[in-house]
Structure formats: structure tokens, C-alpha cells
Design a protein around this motif. Structure first.
Motif: not given
Ligand code: LMR
Ligand code: NAD
Length: 331
Positions: A94-96, A100-102, A133-135, A160-162, A164-166, A189-191, A229-235, A239-242
């Protein structure tokens, strides 16, 4: 109850998403309360992850799940994907914070060549592959190219996570239950360039942009909240959304198996056939409808206005850049 178990391979099963996922699969949440499942869990061939994986298997056993017929723990992809019906490719780094996921692409991409080949040679004849698994879009492209004997339509990646978030963002803003929001849609893209679409979403039967009159919120805050949202959760979590990712994967698979209700669609990253001007061959998120017999199609005819088109062009350009970065893995 059906007597033949569905064989589900899960890579990275000892990781964070894996731990939030496999118990729910074993409990019947992915394939239904009458469908036995066999779990084939795959980790990397190192002592610590394999030891953790055996711990996960022990806990699965201790749940005495009525639907769980068999547990395999392995670091050998041939064994792990053997006769699999569904291959859920979660295992990867996962990214830290600040990434970026890329940024993961050269490290994670090669994982999907070997796994794609193993799936091609050992999975069941009707196997489906979902990449988390990203990207994930480009990793899915790599897996698809590495498994030439499997039809391309068996491969998907997860937005699908995006979606659901939307849905949750729109419901919160409108002050309604999430069940009243339908057809939230992610393009591309999931990015952080993904395009959360509020033009085609509905809230309590009305277009979302009528139910929420704050256009600036929709065009700016809503988009950014979902994209980042993914970055906000990591912050927040470190660690990233699980759990939410595991939950989204359950929805993704369930909705590919069931017929999509009339007038609805789900966000799924699939191989583009050129629909909506997305270059053929890229794995991009589209509105997808499943037929309930294993097939699906991209919903046609949604209008892309100037706002959506401009943003779609950006996310598609990013998918093309990612593809170029892994051209050596697409052999
Ligand atoms: C997410 O969307 O939460 C995942 O792709 C993890 C991340 O790196 O943001
Ligand atoms: P994690 O580090 O907690 O777990 C990953 C697991 O994968 C580890 O146990 C690791 O040993 C294992 N692994 C690594 N390479 C492997 C390989 N080649 N074969 C088998 N197992 C392997 O990470 P996590 O939080 O579970 O996230 C996993 C991936 O999912 C990351 O790439 C993350 O960015 C991605 N993700 C995607 C979405 C999405 O919506 N598409 C959402 C959340 C996370």
C-alpha cells in the motif's frame, strides 16, 4: 444448499484488507448464505507473513463457519490459484502518506505478471479476476495481458470503494439515508484523477444536482472529497483503508454475479471497448450492468457534458501514462 464450493483465491490474505475480508467471505457475505466456499489464501514466501497467514487460518477454523469447506495457506501461486473460480488480487504494497497510488507501479506491477500467468495456467476454466492492489487499473491490465487464455471480460479492478464514498458524501450533504442515493458513478482511474459523477446520480428519485442545490459544493468539495478520501484515511489511520476496501470488494463481486436492477449500474473498472471515447484496451471505470449469468456490459448512452468530458480526458491520460510505464510488463 449448493454442494459444490466456490473456490476463492485471495492474495495478501494476511494483510490488513485480507484480515477484514476472508471472514466475511467465509460467513457467506460474498456468495450468499447457501453457497459453500473454499478459501485459498496466498502470501509471500517469507516466514513472518506465512506465520501470520497460519494464524488467520486458525481463527477461521475457530469460527466454525458452516459454509467454509476448506482452507489452503500457501506461498505457491500455482497451488493458490488451482481451480479457482474467483481470484481476488489484493496482495501488494500500500502507499504511505504523501504518495500517489501510481508511485507504487514499478514495485507492485511485476507481482501481477507472475500471478496472471499462474491464473492462466491453473485457475478454473470460468475463473474471474478482481484486482485491488494499487494502482489497481494498471495492475489489472498487467494481469490480463499475462493471462492470454482467459477472456478479457473476466478481469476487473475496483472503484466500488470510491462509488460507496461518493454515495455516502451525497447522502450526508442531502441529509438522507444512503439507500436513497443511487447510480453514483466513478469514471476512469482509481486515483486522485478519478471522476465522481454527480450528473447521473439520483437522490430520492431526483437528479443529485437538483436535490443538492449547492453547485459549487458538487463541483469542488464533493469531487475532491471522493478523489482524496484514500489519502485522508491514510493520514488519519496511519495506514490505508482496509475494512471499507474489503466491504467494497464484497459489493463488487456480489454485483458482478447478480443481475443489476433495471435502470441502475455499478462502477467497475473493465477493459475499454472504446465506449465513451476511452481508448480500447485500457482498464477504466465505467457504468457496468451485470446480466446475472456471469456476463456484463458497459451501460451506453449516458451524456458526457463538457465538465465530465474535460475531467475524463485527464484521468484517461493518466491511465495511458501508467500503461506506458509498464509497457515491458505487457508482453
Ligand atoms: C483507497 O482508496 O483507500 C485505497 O486505494 C488506498 C489508497 O492508497 O488510497
Ligand atoms: P497490507 O500491507 O496490510 O497487506 C498486503 C499483504 O500482501 C501483505 O500481507 C503482504 O505480505 C502481501 N503480499 C505482498 N506481495 C504479495 C504477493 N506477491 N503475493 C501474495 N501476497 C503478497 O496492505 P493492504 O492494506 O491489505 O492493501 C493491499 C493493497 O490494496 C495495496 O496495494 C493498497 O493500496 C490496495 N488498496 C486498494 C483499494 C482499492 O479501492 N482499489 C483500497 C484499499 C487498498
Amino acid at each position: 444448499m449448493s454442494s459444490t464450493p466456490i473456490r476463492v483465491s485471495v492474495t495478501g490474505a494476511a494483510g490488513q484488507i485480507g484480515y477484514a475480508l476472508v471472514f466475511r467471505i467465509a460467513a457467506g457475505e460474498m456468495f450468499g448464505p447457501d453457497q459453500p466456499v473454499s478459501l485459498q489464501m496466498i502470501e509471500i514466501p517469507l516466514e513472518l507473513p506465512m506465520q501470520a497467514l497460519r494464524g488467520v487460518a486458525m481463527e477461521l477454523e475457530d469460527c466454525a463457519f458452516p459454509l467454509l469447506t476448506d482452507i489452503v495457506c500457501t506461498s505457491d501461486p500455482e497451488e493458490g490459484f488451482k481451480d479457482a473460480d474467483w481470484c481476488l488480487l489484493v496482495g501488494s504494497k500500500p502507499r504511505g502518506p504523501g504518495m500517489e497510488r501510481s508511485d507504487l507501479i514499478r514495485e507492485n506491477g511485476p507481482i501481477f505478471t507472475g500471478q496472471g500467468r499462474a491464473i492462466n495456467d491453473h485457475a478454473g476454466a470460468d475463473a474471474r479476476v478482481v484486482v485491488v492492489g494499487n494502482p489497481c487499473n494498471t495492475n489489472c491490465l498487467i494481469a490480463m495481458h499475462s493471462a492470454p487464455d482467459l477472456p478479457d471480460e473476466r478481469f476487473s479492478a475496483m472503484t466500488r470503494l470510491d462509488q460507496n464514498r461518493a454515495q455516502a458524501q451525497l447522502a450526508n450533504k442531502a441529509g438522507v439515508a444512503t439507500t436513497l442515493v443511487r447510480n453514483t458513478l466513478i469514471w476512469g482511474n482509481h486515483s486522485s484523477t478519478q471522476v465522481p459523477d454527480f450528473f447521473h446520480a439520483e437522490i430520492d428519485g431526483k437528479p443529485a444536482y437538483e436535490a443538492i442545490s449547492d453547485r459549487s459544493w458538487l463541483e469542488n468539495t464533493f469531487l475532491e472529497n471522493v478523489q482524496k478520501r484514500g489519502a485522508a484515511i491514510i493520514k488519519a489511520r496511519g495506514s490505508s483503508s482496509a475494512a471499507s476496501a474489503a466491504n467494497a470488494l464484497i459489493g463488487h463481486v456480489r454485483d458482478l454475479k447478480q443481475a443489476t436492477p433495471e435502470g441502475e449500474w455499478r462502477s467497475v473498472c473493465v477493459r475499454s471497448d472504446g465506449s465513451y471515447g476511452v481508448p480500447e484496451g485500457l482498464i477504466s471505470s465505467f457504468p457496468v450492468r451485470a446480466d446475472g449469468r456471469g456476463g456484463w456490459e458497459i451501460q451506453q448512452g449516458l451524456e458526457l457534458n463538457g465538465f465530465l468530458q474535460e475531467k475524463l480526458d485527464v484521468t484517461v491520460a493518466e491511465l495511458e501514462e501508467e500503461k506506458a510505464l509498464v509497457s515491458d510488463l505487457l508482453g
